[in-house]
Design an enzyme around this catalytic site. Structure first.
Site, PDB file in Angstrom:
ATOM      1  N   CYS A 172       0.833  -1.206   0.000  1.00  0.00           N
ATOM      2  CA  CYS A 172       0.000   0.000   0.000  1.00  0.00           C
ATOM      3  C   CYS A 172       0.869   1.258   0.000  1.00  0.00           C
ATOM      4  CB  CYS A 172      -0.943  -0.006   1.199  1.00  0.00           C
ATOM      5  SG  CYS A 172      -0.126  -0.151   2.809  1.00  0.00           S
ATOM      6  N   HIS A 174       1.786   5.206   9.754  1.00  0.00           N
ATOM      7  CA  HIS A 174       0.906   4.150   9.252  1.00  0.00           C
ATOM      8  C   HIS A 174      -0.075   3.688  10.325  1.00  0.00           C
ATOM      9  CE1 HIS A 174      -0.415   0.517   7.201  1.00  0.00           C
ATOM     10  NE2 HIS A 174       0.335   0.826   6.152  1.00  0.00           N
TER      11      HIS A 174
END
Length: 496
Positions: free
Chosen positions: A291, A318
């Site tokens: 991602c 994150h």
């Protein structure tokens, strides 16, 4: 004041009626012909009248005018008469190009223009359906399932046929269906979900999904379920090298494998829009990278082409993942055993090095690290870059803004200048990364700092779907962009 009030109300009602008339047209074009209409990347499929009008207003970011829904309706009606093959068509772009013809929307000129402009798809043959199997049904697996179901259209493209999991309980099927139906982050499934426990199937919006319970991917015979030449999407991350992933190819009925994690060894790591042209018919195993890699690589590709990247550091903030512990407990990795919901956790990321697999020219030029934070979704990448030529905040922001609107990477890059934007505003974003222009730091020298938001679940799943479409040969044609994007590009009025 009363007259202005009534005029405003009447104008809005007229625009709303136009949007309502578009909905059945959009639906028929999609289901019968595989046409995916959009406005500057905003898909119009399954949109309400208000959402359609909001997409029209978005065009002010490109020029000073709102796209006229009268013109959009005329283009949609003409497209239905032409009945072209599968394609992804930007209505705003078609309106812009037709304005150069100088003709009215009332005659035959529009249809003739579209026939010429879309000659390749008007003559296109229907796509051959491709079966898809999801091996693993976790966060990414379920979101990819939602996207596949939403994109089923005429059924001539990608067809979600099965999900493979390990049985977790006696009521495993019901629990899997409920997790597809309800999601704490992304909200409820848009449609209906039915379960047939006797047949081990889930029917979602008419898509019949066979749930297969298995521990060994090599021993599954998919042809028993009418599945042939399938692409298996491995969402487990359990195997990341060629030897492990080849187990899927030993199953009956499988032709290719796509890994939704960074691949090791010689496996191609594909970031769609950047190196997706490297996908070959002979590739049997591919990776859709991570991602974070998908979020930062398109931005880095655009910046490197326009300014040149000398060196840089990538810091990712994150959201926590299932790999971490909710409360303190043993974990094989350092720090990840500490409570994810209570701590910021410094950890490593391979995203900076992984960029080089899609952009070989940046090999050895980027470093990276990560901090996991107590949020369930949406992450932030901070790119501290030394460029080969100087720029200002206004200059680089103008370039990135225009890139997000008119360049080939507009499917991957979004641009935001919302002064109150926070992470939850980007949940459900279908772009790989969103540049926060107000946070950009550039003082006229070669150093810049860029902030890139990304929905590390949904945005990444959209990239996975695009890779799947390209592997299957059903990736719809994107209308070519005719306006080049200059490094210090000025605002471009492209709507008529």
């Amino acid at each position: 004041m009363s007259t202005l009030y009534e005029a405003s109300r009447i104008e809005w009602a007229e625009r709303e009626e136009l949007a309502e008339r578009m909905i059945p047209l959009i639906g028929r074009l999609y289901r019968q012909h595989g046409i995916v209409p959009s406005i500057l990347g905003r898909r119009l499929i399954n949109c309400s009248p208000l959402e359609i009008l909001k997409a029209h207003r978005f065009t002010r970011k490109v020029g000073d005018q709102v796209l006229d829904p009268v013109k959009t309706l005329a283009v949609l009606e003409a497209l239905e008469r032409l009945a072209p093959g599968p394609a992804s068509l930007d209505i705003a772009r078609l309106v812009t190009e037709f304005a150069k013809v100088g003709a009215s929307y009332g005659g035959r000129e529009l249809e003739q223009f579209l026939r010429s402009e879309l000659a390749e798809v008007v003559a296109a043959e229907p796509a051959t359906p491709t079966d898809v199997v999801l091996y693993g049904f976790g966060r990414i697996g379920r979101l990819v399932a939602r996207l596949l179901i939403a994109h089923q259209g005429s059924g001539d493209g990608l067809r979600l046929r099965a999900v493979v999991v390990r049985r977790g309980s006696d009521d495993d099927l019901l629990k899997r269906a409920e997790l597809l139906k309800r999601d704490s982050v992304h909200g409820p499934f848009q449609g209906t979900v039915e379960v047939d426990e006797e047949a081990n199937t889930i029917r979602a919006n008419g898509t019949l999904i066979q749930v297969i319970y298995a521990n060994d991917p090599a021993k599954i015979d998919y042809t028993e379920y009418g599945i042939h030449n399938a692409i298996v999407v491995d969402n487990t991350g359990r195997w990341r090298d060629e030897e492990g992933l080849e187990q899927h190819l030993r199953a009956t009925g499988v032709s290719r494998v796509l890994l939704t994690a960074p691949g090791k060894g010689d496996i191609k790591n594909i970031v769609f829009g950047v190196n997706s042209d490297e996908i070959a018919d002979t590739d049997r195993i591919l990776s859709a990278a991570s991602c974070t890699t998908n979020a930062i690589t398109p931005v880095l590709a655009a910046i490197d082409e326009a300014y040149g990247v000398d060196r840089g550091h990538v810091e990712t903030v994150h959201s926590f993942t299932n790999d971490q512990n909710l409360i303190d407990n043993f974990h094989q990795g350092s720090r990840r055993g500490r409570a994810a919901s209570l701590n910021m956790v410094i950890t490593e990321t391979g995203a900076a090095k992984a960029v080089a697999k899609a952009l070989p020219q940046l090999k050895g030029r980027l470093t990276g690290s990560a901090i996991r934070v107590p949020t369930p979704n949406v992450s932030l990448a901070i790119l501290n870059l030394d460029l080969k030529r100087a720029t200002t905040k206004d200059g680089i922001n103008a370039f990135l803004r225009q890139t997000s609107l008119t360049a080939p990477l507009r499917q991957q890059i979004e641009y935001s200048e919302n002064p109150d934007a926070v992470s939850t505003d980007f949940v459900g974003t279908n772009r790989a990364g969103i540049v926060d222009g107000l946070a950009t730091i550039a003082d006229g020298d070669e150093n810049v700092v860029l902030y890139v938001w990304y929905d590390n679940e949904f945005g990444y799943s959209g990239q996975v779907l695009r890779v799947l479409e390209r592997m299957a040969g059903v990736h719809p044609m994107i209308l070519p962009v005719r306006q080049p994007v200059a490094a210090e590009g000025a605002r471009e009025a492209v709507l008529a």
